[in-house]
Design a protein around this motif. Sequence first.
Motif, short mmCIF file in Angstrom:
data_model
loop_
_atom_site.label_atom_id
_atom_site.label_comp_id
_atom_site.label_asym_id
_atom_site.label_seq_id
_atom_site.Cartn_x
_atom_site.Cartn_y
_atom_site.Cartn_z
N ASP B 108 0.88 -1.18 0.00
CA ASP B 108 0.00 0.00 0.00
C ASP B 108 0.91 1.22 0.00
O ASP B 108 2.12 1.10 -0.21
CB ASP B 108 -0.96 -0.03 1.20
CG ASP B 108 -2.26 0.73 0.90
OD1 ASP B 108 -2.19 1.91 0.52
OD2 ASP B 108 -3.35 0.14 1.03
N ALA B 109 0.33 2.41 0.26
CA ALA B 109 1.04 3.66 0.01
C ALA B 109 1.99 4.13 1.12
O ALA B 109 2.50 5.25 1.04
CB ALA B 109 0.03 4.76 -0.32
N VAL B 110 2.22 3.31 2.15
CA VAL B 110 3.14 3.71 3.22
C VAL B 110 4.15 2.61 3.48
O VAL B 110 3.81 1.43 3.51
CB VAL B 110 2.38 4.03 4.54
CG1 VAL B 110 3.35 4.20 5.71
CG2 VAL B 110 1.54 5.29 4.39
N VAL B 111 5.42 3.02 3.66
CA VAL B 111 6.46 2.11 4.13
C VAL B 111 6.90 2.65 5.49
O VAL B 111 7.16 3.84 5.63
CB VAL B 111 7.66 2.07 3.16
CG1 VAL B 111 8.81 1.25 3.75
CG2 VAL B 111 7.24 1.50 1.82
N SER B 112 6.93 1.78 6.51
CA SER B 112 7.28 2.27 7.86
C SER B 112 8.20 1.32 8.57
O SER B 112 8.30 0.14 8.22
CB SER B 112 6.00 2.48 8.67
OG SER B 112 5.33 1.25 8.85
N GLY B 113 8.88 1.83 9.57
CA GLY B 113 9.80 1.00 10.33
C GLY B 113 10.62 1.82 11.31
O GLY B 113 10.25 2.95 11.65
N ILE B 114 11.74 1.23 11.74
CA ILE B 114 12.63 1.90 12.68
C ILE B 114 14.01 1.97 12.05
O ILE B 114 14.46 1.02 11.41
CB ILE B 114 12.67 1.14 14.02
CG1 ILE B 114 11.29 1.19 14.70
CG2 ILE B 114 13.73 1.73 14.96
CD1 ILE B 114 11.18 0.41 15.98
N GLY B 115 14.64 3.12 12.20
CA GLY B 115 15.98 3.29 11.68
C GLY B 115 16.70 4.33 12.53
O GLY B 115 16.21 4.71 13.59
N SER B 116 17.84 4.78 12.04
CA SER B 116 18.54 5.81 12.79
C SER B 116 19.14 6.85 11.86
O SER B 116 19.36 6.59 10.66
CB SER B 116 19.61 5.19 13.69
OG SER B 116 20.57 4.52 12.89
N ILE B 117 19.34 8.05 12.41
CA ILE B 117 20.04 9.12 11.71
C ILE B 117 21.16 9.58 12.63
O ILE B 117 20.90 9.98 13.76
CB ILE B 117 19.07 10.29 11.36
CG1 ILE B 117 18.07 9.84 10.28
CG2 ILE B 117 19.86 11.52 10.89
CD1 ILE B 117 17.05 10.90 9.88
N GLU B 118 22.38 9.46 12.15
CA GLU B 118 23.57 9.72 12.97
C GLU B 118 23.47 9.01 14.31
O GLU B 118 23.73 9.57 15.37
CB GLU B 118 23.81 11.22 13.12
CG GLU B 118 24.16 11.85 11.77
CD GLU B 118 24.76 13.24 11.87
OE1 GLU B 118 24.67 13.85 12.96
OE2 GLU B 118 25.30 13.70 10.85
N GLY B 119 23.04 7.77 14.23
CA GLY B 119 23.02 6.92 15.42
C GLY B 119 21.81 7.09 16.32
O GLY B 119 21.64 6.33 17.27
N ARG B 120 20.96 8.07 16.05
CA ARG B 120 19.78 8.26 16.91
C ARG B 120 18.59 7.53 16.31
O ARG B 120 18.20 7.79 15.17
CB ARG B 120 19.45 9.75 17.05
CG ARG B 120 20.50 10.49 17.84
CD ARG B 120 20.14 11.94 18.01
NE ARG B 120 21.34 12.70 18.33
CZ ARG B 120 21.88 12.73 19.55
NH1 ARG B 120 21.30 12.10 20.55
NH2 ARG B 120 22.99 13.42 19.76
N ARG B 121 18.00 6.66 17.11
CA ARG B 121 16.88 5.85 16.62
C ARG B 121 15.62 6.69 16.48
O ARG B 121 15.36 7.59 17.27
CB ARG B 121 16.59 4.70 17.59
CG ARG B 121 17.62 3.58 17.54
CD ARG B 121 17.26 2.53 18.56
NE ARG B 121 16.29 1.56 18.04
CZ ARG B 121 15.39 0.96 18.81
NH1 ARG B 121 15.28 1.25 20.08
NH2 ARG B 121 14.56 0.07 18.27
N LEU B 122 14.84 6.34 15.49
CA LEU B 122 13.54 6.99 15.30
C LEU B 122 12.63 6.06 14.53
O LEU B 122 13.07 5.12 13.88
CB LEU B 122 13.72 8.31 14.54
CG LEU B 122 14.47 8.26 13.21
CD1 LEU B 122 13.51 8.06 12.05
CD2 LEU B 122 15.25 9.55 13.01
N VAL B 123 11.34 6.33 14.67
CA VAL B 123 10.36 5.62 13.84
C VAL B 123 10.15 6.47 12.59
O VAL B 123 10.06 7.70 12.68
CB VAL B 123 9.03 5.43 14.60
CG1 VAL B 123 7.94 4.88 13.67
CG2 VAL B 123 9.22 4.49 15.79
#
Lengths: 278, 300
Positions: B108-123
């Motif tokens: 469907d039209a959304v891809v979601s998950g957990i990742g990080s940016i410069e080591g900081r986790r985010l949804v």
Amino acid sequence: MTQTLTPWDKVQLARHMQRPRTLDYIRGLCEDFVELHGDRRFGDDAAIVGGVATFEGRTVVLVGHQKGRDARENMRRNFGMPHPEGYRKALRLFQHAEKFGFPVICFIDTPGANPNRESEERGQANAIAENILTMAGLKTPIIACVIGEGGSGGALAIGVADRILMLEHAIYSVASPEAAASIIWRDAAKAPDAARAMRITAQDLLELGIIDEIVPEPSGGAHADPTTMVATLGDAIRRHLNQLLAFDIETLLQRRYERYRAIGQYEEDASGILHTVN
Amino acid sequence: MKELIQRSRKSFTVVQSIEADVPENVWIKCPSCRELIYHKQLAERMKVCRCGYHMRLTAREWLALLDEGSFVEYDAHLRPTDPLGFVSPKETYIDKLREAQRRTGLTDAVVSGIGSIEGRRLVIAVCDFEFIGGSMGSVFGEKMARAAERAAALGIPLLTINTSGGARMQEGVIALMQLAKVNIALTRLAAARQPHIAVMVDPCYGGVTASYASVADIIIAEPGANIGFAGRRVIEQTIRQKLPADFQTAEFMLQHGMVDMVVPRSELHSTLAKLLRLYAPEGRAAAHKSEPIATALASV
Ligand SMILES: [Zn+2]
């Protein structure tokens, strides 16, 4: 009569010029209505009315879209299509209700939020979004009644509630049948087909689990006997309000959360077993 | 500017086709300046032309914002159904879904998950305009709501990348109610004192702007992106007037106080990294430390 009405017939009834409007219900059901005006930011939008009044011996906040009864009043009321300041007036009244512990009763009757340049400049999307968010967490009972047309986001902006009641021939839709027809059928004349396909009648919404109760209309429709219509809706509001007042606020908010959180239908898990949640 | 936008719409499919399975040595013509750009070079620049034109990205392409290898997808097993038994003139809703699924490789039209940016986790939750115009139906709403609840439960920020034509008509009032569903889930994120950062990219309309995206704690728009409630054509038909070229652009929204900033894609990563630092626990007074909010409904 009811059995033979098509969804398109109901669209006509929901839009009938002589159908009782928000102010007819407020004046018919409440005493000492004091209309409150303005959003304290930009202006006062006549497409949304609101204020405080006594209902069944208790002070309530009332908010509703207000359509006109004739061409002149419709111009002044913009056919019940609010600008952002209308939604922000409603927002102010919702917060007012929470502050003083008054229940909120909303009347939904709009073709939709006004699509024009000024509305965009003043943040129509933001105004609707803020209302939906605020109603989601408002610490007082909310009852929404769809009395005529429930036009998309412009309706939902005063429609997040603990109970949603819908008049027998009212409609509630993601887009007007005309707009949907011109997008999907590429022909606005196919609006009757779109009205059927989108499942916009009170009977559809009850089946889909979106609303709580259908309020019967007098024979011929609400406009045929406004006095009876107002009294019938009043009885339903009273009954639901008494039920909601029995909950403590925490329970009320938890139930509201679960209600909205559960709306939707999708398949979950790899084996493709259908889970219907709604 | 208007001409630029119209041109970009016409060449939309050309622009999007560089996503997957493109043969080597493919050159892409920029819809704005018409210069030819080697596709690998374009991918490195996240599809921003040398002239500054921002081409549309697919949901998966947006994940390049995250630290390499950090993304774990959630809720990929949610699939749309046809709740209304929608009767339409040509293809059925199910056929339309299958076609979109085949073409985009998404459910469907959304891809979601957990990742990080410069080591900081985010949804993170990203819309894909290629999937039925990024329209918001049950799966879209459910993924967004779960993303908000998951961020609340883990006590980490929520980043949404938003592009959508509005609610999905074929799911009727159920689609409309997704606006309320996502916003009510956001009350949990607010209780957890975690920020929702929304990035609005071209085009961003209707249900998405009238719900979660417009009440984000921080709203970032991409240069030239079209953002609004009602579409330009609907407004022009209603008022029977031509609208000015800059109407509903990101810059117009900034001028009217509707977004916090307009950030070019080349600076988006560093802007997000800075914001994530600023809202991280170490920057907050003890009384305002964020607390994860347990929510029975979120499957973390
Ligand atoms: Zn270029």
